[in-house]
Scaffold this motif. Sequence first.
Motif, short mmCIF file in Angstrom:
data_model
loop_
_atom_site.label_atom_id
_atom_site.label_comp_id
_atom_site.label_asym_id
_atom_site.label_seq_id
_atom_site.Cartn_x
_atom_site.Cartn_y
_atom_site.Cartn_z
N ILE A 1 0.99 -1.26 0.04
CA ILE A 1 -0.06 -0.15 0.01
C ILE A 1 1.00 1.13 -0.01
O ILE A 1 1.63 1.51 1.11
N HIS B 1 -6.12 5.55 3.15
CA HIS B 1 -5.07 4.36 3.63
C HIS B 1 -5.60 3.35 4.65
O HIS B 1 -5.14 2.13 4.75
N VAL C 1 -8.06 1.02 3.29
CA VAL C 1 -7.16 0.06 2.21
C VAL C 1 -6.57 -1.07 3.20
O VAL C 1 -6.54 -2.12 2.68
#
Length: 162
Positions: free
Chosen positions: A107, A134, A137
């Motif tokens: 990521i 993030h 994710v």
Amino acid sequence: MRLALVAVGRLKRGPERDLAEEYRGRADALGRGLGFSAVQMTEIPESRARRAPDRCAEEAGAILAAIPPGAATVVLDEGGKAVTSLDFAAQVGAWRDGGRPGLAIVIGGADGLDPGVRARADLVFAFGAATLPHGLVRVLAFEQLYRAMTILSGHPYHRGAP
């Protein structure tokens, strides 16, 4: 198969971190019987460089250094292709059964990923066309890893179309 999640940035205490750890724990518990190690989490510090390309390049060096040697690499990127959970599970199983020593899920940071990281990837995929935070994710990455394991094991968690 050694599992790693490599992410730029630190996930602070809160609901995203709690949920990510919940799915990480589920993956760790189920994965043992399927030939997977516990998921190693590596957080890469965000670069302090002034220009975005320089930040991406600096972060890329740390990301690539954190990927275990020989590991299949999955890069999560909004520009990646759509992959179903069944297809992802099949690919993870194929890498495991084909003798890949590890799997790293990457990521990137707020500025995205350096092209060198994408070039290293075996698979670049997106959780959709939207840009996601993030922390979310990371939750989705751990959940999809757990879901892949449930699919590979025949566990009823995944009830999608066969």
